[in-house]
Design a protein around this motif. Structure first.
Motif, PDB file in Angstrom:
ATOM      1  N   LEU A  58      -4.025   5.375   3.156  1.00  0.00           N
ATOM      2  CA  LEU A  58      -3.948   3.666   3.367  1.00  0.00           C
ATOM      3  C   LEU A  58      -2.202   3.614   3.130  1.00  0.00           C
ATOM      4  O   LEU A  58      -1.856   2.636   3.845  1.00  0.00           O
ATOM      5  N   TRP A  59      -1.615   4.318   2.410  1.00  0.00           N
ATOM      6  CA  TRP A  59      -0.123   3.801   2.139  1.00  0.00           C
ATOM      7  C   TRP A  59       0.602   4.456   3.205  1.00  0.00           C
ATOM      8  O   TRP A  59       1.839   3.933   3.132  1.00  0.00           O
ATOM      9  N   GLU A  60       0.100   5.054   4.184  1.00  0.00           N
ATOM     10  CA  GLU A  60       0.951   5.399   5.165  1.00  0.00           C
ATOM     11  C   GLU A  60       0.779   4.077   6.352  1.00  0.00           C
ATOM     12  O   GLU A  60       1.733   4.053   7.393  1.00  0.00           O
ATOM     13  N   GLN A  61       0.086   3.122   6.099  1.00  0.00           N
ATOM     14  CA  GLN A  61       0.207   1.841   6.877  1.00  0.00           C
ATOM     15  C   GLN A  61       1.216   0.847   6.473  1.00  0.00           C
ATOM     16  O   GLN A  61       0.881  -0.112   6.302  1.00  0.00           O
ATOM     17  N   GLY A  62       2.456   1.295   6.581  1.00  0.00           N
ATOM     18  CA  GLY A  62       3.504   0.399   5.995  1.00  0.00           C
ATOM     19  C   GLY A  62       3.516  -0.774   6.786  1.00  0.00           C
ATOM     20  O   GLY A  62       3.717  -2.116   6.192  1.00  0.00           O
ATOM     21  N   THR A  63       3.322  -0.713   8.244  1.00  0.00           N
ATOM     22  CA  THR A  63       3.645  -1.786   8.987  1.00  0.00           C
ATOM     23  C   THR A  63       2.424  -2.878   8.779  1.00  0.00           C
ATOM     24  O   THR A  63       2.536  -4.101   8.595  1.00  0.00           O
ATOM     25  N   LEU A  64       1.091  -2.365   8.697  1.00  0.00           N
ATOM     26  CA  LEU A  64       0.027  -3.463   8.119  1.00  0.00           C
ATOM     27  C   LEU A  64       0.246  -4.076   6.769  1.00  0.00           C
ATOM     28  O   LEU A  64       0.050  -5.338   6.651  1.00  0.00           O
ATOM     29  N   PHE A  65       0.601  -3.497   5.842  1.00  0.00           N
ATOM     30  CA  PHE A  65       1.008  -4.169   4.429  1.00  0.00           C
ATOM     31  C   PHE A  65       2.098  -5.246   4.957  1.00  0.00           C
ATOM     32  O   PHE A  65       1.837  -6.476   4.317  1.00  0.00           O
ATOM     33  N   LEU A  66       3.005  -5.007   5.549  1.00  0.00           N
ATOM     34  CA  LEU A  66       4.095  -5.940   5.680  1.00  0.00           C
ATOM     35  C   LEU A  66       3.364  -7.197   6.611  1.00  0.00           C
ATOM     36  O   LEU A  66       3.880  -8.241   6.562  1.00  0.00           O
ATOM     37  N   ILE A  67       2.583  -6.817   7.497  1.00  0.00           N
ATOM     38  CA  ILE A  67       2.029  -7.935   8.430  1.00  0.00           C
ATOM     39  C   ILE A  67       0.977  -8.804   7.363  1.00  0.00           C
ATOM     40  O   ILE A  67       1.029 -10.001   7.611  1.00  0.00           O
ATOM     41  N   ALA A  68       0.317  -8.187   6.635  1.00  0.00           N
ATOM     42  CA  ALA A  68      -0.561  -8.796   5.562  1.00  0.00           C
ATOM     43  C   ALA A  68       0.316  -9.822   4.732  1.00  0.00           C
ATOM     44  O   ALA A  68       0.223 -11.014   4.415  1.00  0.00           O
ATOM     45  N   LEU A  69       1.614  -9.142   4.175  1.00  0.00           N
ATOM     46  CA  LEU A  69       2.237 -10.037   3.285  1.00  0.00           C
ATOM     47  C   LEU A  69       2.956 -11.106   4.093  1.00  0.00           C
ATOM     48  O   LEU A  69       2.941 -12.150   3.483  1.00  0.00           O
ATOM     49  N   LEU A  70       3.234 -10.995   5.268  1.00  0.00           N
ATOM     50  CA  LEU A  70       3.857 -12.002   6.072  1.00  0.00           C
ATOM     51  C   LEU A  70       2.621 -13.452   6.248  1.00  0.00           C
ATOM     52  O   LEU A  70       3.075 -14.241   5.938  1.00  0.00           O
TER      53      LEU A  70
END
Length: 206
Positions: A58-70
Motif C-alpha cells: 500500500l505504501w508504494e501508492q504514493g500518487t494515490l495518497f496525494l490524490i486522497a489528501l488533495l
C-alpha cells in the motif's frame, strides 16, 4: 488502464466519504485526514492480508495518497453552506467507492488465480473494508452489517468479475456504473435484506 482508473475513482470517493463523516462527527482537521485515509486504504489493507499480498504494498501508492489528501483538503475548504447538503453526497461518494474498489479487489484476486469464492471475498473486503473501519472509528454501526443492502452489491461485482461476465475494459466500466446505480437505488428507496430482531421478544419475556 482500467485498474488505474478504478483505483483513482475509489480513492477519491472513499477519501471524500471519510472526510464527510469526520466533519459530521465534528472531528478536527487531523481527524478528517486520518478518517479519510483509513476509509480510502483500509479495504485494500484488509484484502492484502487475506489473499497473501504484503500490506507494505500500500505504501508504494504514493500518487494515490496525494490524490486522497488533495480530495480531502478540497472538501474541508468547501463553504459551510455547501457542506450542510453533503449528507446525500456522502452516500453518493460511498457508492462510487464501493463499486470501484469491489471491482478492483475482484480483479486483484483473479490476477492471482484465486477461485471464485476468494474473488467474491476480495471484492467485499476491498469494497466495504474501508467503510467498516471508518464507521467503527466514527462510533457508528457499519453499513455493511445493517439490514440496508450494501455488501450485496460488492458480491454482485465479485461474481461478475470472477465468472468473466465482465472482463474487458468496457464491460468493467459498465459493471461499475451498474453497481453504483444499484447502491444508489438501495439507499434512496431504503431497500433492505431480510432480518430478524430479538428485541421485542426480549421485552415480552421481561
Amino acid at each position: 488502464m482500467t485498474w488505474e482508473v478504478l483505483s483513482i475513482i475509489g480513492t477519491i470517493a472513499f477519501a471524500i466519504s471519510g472526510a464527510i463523516v469526520a466533519m459530521e462527527e465534528e472531528y478536527d482537521l487531523l481527524g478528517v485526514y486520518i478518517l479519510g485515509i483509513v476509509t480510502a486504504f483500509g479495504g485494500g489493507a484488509i484484502r492484502n492480508l487475506l489473499i497473501g499480498v504484503p500490506v507494505s504494498a500500500l505504501w508504494e501508492q504514493g500518487t494515490l495518497f496525494l490524490i486522497a489528501l488533495l480530495a480531502m483538503t478540497i472538501v474541508y475548504l468547501f463553504p459551510q453552506k455547501t457542506l450542510t447538503h453533503w449528507k446525500r453526497w456522502g452516500n453518493f461518494f460511498d457508492a462510487l467507492g464501493l463499486s470501484a474498489f469491489a471491482i478492483q479487489g475482484a480483479l486483484y484476486a483473479v490476477k492471482m488465480n484465486h477461485p471464485l469464492s476468494a474473488v467474491i471475498v476480495a471484492a467485499v473486503l476491498t469494497g466495504s473494508g474501508g467503510g467498516i473501519v471508518r464507521d467503527i472509528l466514527a462510533g457508528r454501526k457499519p453499513l455493511v452489517l445493517r439490514s440496508e443492502i450494501y455488501a450485496a452489491w460488492a458480491i454482485v461485482a465479485g461474481i461478475a468479475v470472477g465468472t468473466k461476465l465482465a472482463s474487458t475494459p468496457v464491460e468493467l466500466y459498465i459493471l461499475f456504473v451498474v453497481v453504483t446505480f444499484l447502491r444508489i437505488l438501495s439507499y434512496t428507496y431504503n431497500w433492505k435484506l431480510p432480518h430478524r430482531s430479538l428485541r421485542n421478544q426480549s421485552m415480552d419475556q421481561s
